[in-house]
Design a protein around this motif. Structure first.
Motif, PDB file in Angstrom:
ATOM      1  N   PHE A 130      -1.145  -1.962   8.869  1.00 34.69           N
ATOM      2  CA  PHE A 130      -2.310  -2.747   9.270  1.00 34.69           C
ATOM      3  C   PHE A 130      -2.908  -3.389   8.030  1.00 34.69           C
ATOM      4  O   PHE A 130      -2.482  -3.119   6.895  1.00 34.69           O
ATOM      5  N   GLU A 131      -3.903  -4.242   8.246  1.00 32.87           N
ATOM      6  CA  GLU A 131      -4.611  -4.885   7.143  1.00 32.87           C
ATOM      7  C   GLU A 131      -6.090  -4.540   7.216  1.00 32.87           C
ATOM      8  O   GLU A 131      -6.635  -4.301   8.298  1.00 32.87           O
ATOM      9  N   GLY A 202      -4.151  -6.607  12.571  1.00 34.36           N
ATOM     10  CA  GLY A 202      -2.716  -6.830  12.407  1.00 34.36           C
ATOM     11  C   GLY A 202      -1.894  -5.568  12.491  1.00 34.36           C
ATOM     12  O   GLY A 202      -0.841  -5.460  11.858  1.00 34.36           O
ATOM     13  N   ARG A 203      -2.331  -4.608  13.301  1.00 35.32           N
ATOM     14  CA  ARG A 203      -1.625  -3.330  13.392  1.00 35.32           C
ATOM     15  C   ARG A 203      -0.242  -3.512  14.018  1.00 35.32           C
ATOM     16  O   ARG A 203      -0.068  -4.185  15.029  1.00 35.32           O
ATOM     17  N   GLN A 232      -2.859  -4.651   2.464  1.00 36.23           N
ATOM     18  CA  GLN A 232      -1.862  -4.225   3.442  1.00 36.23           C
ATOM     19  C   GLN A 232      -1.614  -2.734   3.250  1.00 36.23           C
ATOM     20  O   GLN A 232      -1.338  -2.280   2.137  1.00 36.23           O
ATOM     21  N   VAL A 233      -1.724  -1.987   4.334  1.00 36.38           N
ATOM     22  CA  VAL A 233      -1.542  -0.538   4.286  1.00 36.38           C
ATOM     23  C   VAL A 233      -0.393  -0.160   5.209  1.00 36.38           C
ATOM     24  O   VAL A 233      -0.323  -0.636   6.349  1.00 36.38           O
ATOM     25  N   GLY A 234       0.510   0.675   4.718  1.00 38.03           N
ATOM     26  CA  GLY A 234       1.621   1.145   5.535  1.00 38.03           C
ATOM     27  C   GLY A 234       1.745   2.656   5.437  1.00 38.03           C
ATOM     28  O   GLY A 234       1.611   3.227   4.352  1.00 38.03           O
ATOM     29  N   ILE A 244      -2.158  -4.785  -2.755  1.00 36.81           N
ATOM     30  CA  ILE A 244      -3.351  -5.570  -3.070  1.00 36.81           C
ATOM     31  C   ILE A 244      -2.932  -6.694  -4.001  1.00 36.81           C
ATOM     32  O   ILE A 244      -2.729  -6.480  -5.197  1.00 36.81           O
ATOM     33  N   ASN A 245      -2.746  -7.885  -3.454  1.00 34.79           N
ATOM     34  CA  ASN A 245      -2.271  -9.028  -4.232  1.00 34.79           C
ATOM     35  C   ASN A 245      -0.963  -8.669  -4.939  1.00 34.79           C
ATOM     36  O   ASN A 245       0.022  -8.369  -4.284  1.00 34.79           O
TER      37      ASN A 245
END
Length: 386
Positions: A130-131, A202-203, A232-234, A244-245
């Protein structure tokens, strides 16, 4: 291997990000190094320990090959290089396996280790991704990391518990986007607790998951959350990543079942007090001067629109002070309780609103603190049994 840089700020930032993860004392010498990998005009700085790793990409004038350098001396070296309009630094690996660092009239020669011994960066296949905005993620970490203990035999408490699901709180309407998700980050040391709710976008992947993220990784992620962009996290089977960038963090999750903290949260309250956070904090600090180091106990005596604070120790002496309306607003019957001021102050330090509310079921039950008009956060402090 040869790399040329002309921007000291970017170079120093990348080395500091990589060094944040590096182990300073380790039985594996390679883990006290930073890996520098160059291709074209892009250079990646990577640091890792036994559980986590980070890589940061920046641009270079010319670049090719890869080397490792001792992390701490290298960061100090870059920090002390003179900066001027014609700043330029060149890294080159000579035939003796030594890295030559040249900038103006300054020249260093650093011992290196084989880059082939450096742990390989492996991509994570996320079960859920997700974001979230940098600003919100930074708040999630701030509102919880204070409650993570530095040491605890219960390893599962040495991080913050992140849950991803569709259980949007009653106080927040579920977003219209189908790909939105409810996030909650929580942490506790058994004496304090903090949690915060947020919305991710955005999940992708499964609907719900929970994972404990190590304290060290979250602390390093927090340091680079300085912009307005998205993160963005996964979450994979055993790992978590944050992108992060041009920076990516990757860490092992902490195994174990995080305690069900919901069971200790009181559902109804006998006393509700509104406090001016600044005045309340200053009064506690005054009382703390004479508290006993082991319990750090401060006694709070509440009366309608009045609070009396007391602290005393045999060796140091005693303190008594008062707060009155408008610094305190309370209309109930008199009562008193004692709290460890160390636990209370570290909780108050992460609360941002001018006014806070204190919710008490009884002097022996966990005490709930809320930020005014912030229903997405909750803090708990255990009282001292009287």
């Amino acid at each position: 291997m040869k790399v040329k840089f002309q921007n000291k700020g970017e170079l120093l930032y990348a080395t500091q990000v990589a060094n944040g993860i590096v182990l300073q004392q380790t039985s594996l010498p390679i883990l006290s190094n930073i890996l520098i990998e160059a291709s074209g005009q892009e250079v990646t700085f990577m640091g890792c320990d036994s559980d986590s790793s980070v890589k940061c990409k920046i641009k270079a004038v010319e670049a090719e090959g890869k080397i490792t350098v001792p992390a701490v001396p290298f960061v100090n070296l870059v920090r002390e290089l003179p900066e001027n309009n014609s700043f330029e630094v060149l890294f080159a690996l000579n035939e003796n396996g030594v890295v030559d660092v040249t900038s103006g009239t300054n020249e260093y020669h650093l011992q290196t280790m084989s880059p082939e011994d450096f742990p390989e960066w492996k991509a994570i296949e996320p079960l859920v991704s997700f974001e979230i905005t940098q600003e919100v993620l930074k708040k999630l970490i701030t509102k919880t990391l204070f409650a993570v203990p530095d040491k605890d035999p219960r390893k599962v408490l040495l991080g913050a518990y992140l849950t991803v699901d569709n259980n949007f709180p009653d106080v927040a309407k579920a977003p219209a986007e189908e790909t939105s998700c409810h996030l909650r980050m929580a942490a506790t040391d058994g004496k304090t607790l903090g949690y915060m709710d947020a919305i991710g976008t955005g999940r992708k992947g499964q609907e719900s998951i929970g994972v404990v993220i190590p304290q060290k990784t979250l602390g390093e992620v927090q340091k680079v959350l300085i912009g307005q962009g998205l993160v963005q996290v996964g979450i994979g089977e055993r790992h978590i990543y944050f992108r992060i960038n041009d920076i990516e963090f990757k860490t092992n999750k902490i195994d174990g079942e995080f305690p069900n903290y919901e069971l200790v949260l009181p559902k109804d309250f006998e006393y509700v007090i509104t406090l001016d956070k600044t005045a309340f904090s200053k009064a506690i600090r005054r009382a703390a001067i004479v508290t006993e180091s082991q319990t750090s106990a401060v006694t709070f005596k509440f009366k309608p629109d009045e609070l009396e604070l007391e602290a005393k120790t045999f060796d140091l002496g005693s303190y008594k002070g008062n707060l009155y309306k408008p610094q305190i607003e309370y209309e109930g019957k008199p009562f008193e309780l004692s709290i460890n001021q160390t636990y209370l102050m570290k909780t108050l330090n992460v609360m941002e609103t001018d006014k806070i509310t204190m919710h008490v079921k009884s002097p022996s039950h966990p005490i709930i603190f809320r930020e005014e008009d912030h229903l997405d956060t909750l803090f708990l402090v255990m009282p001292i049994k009287m």
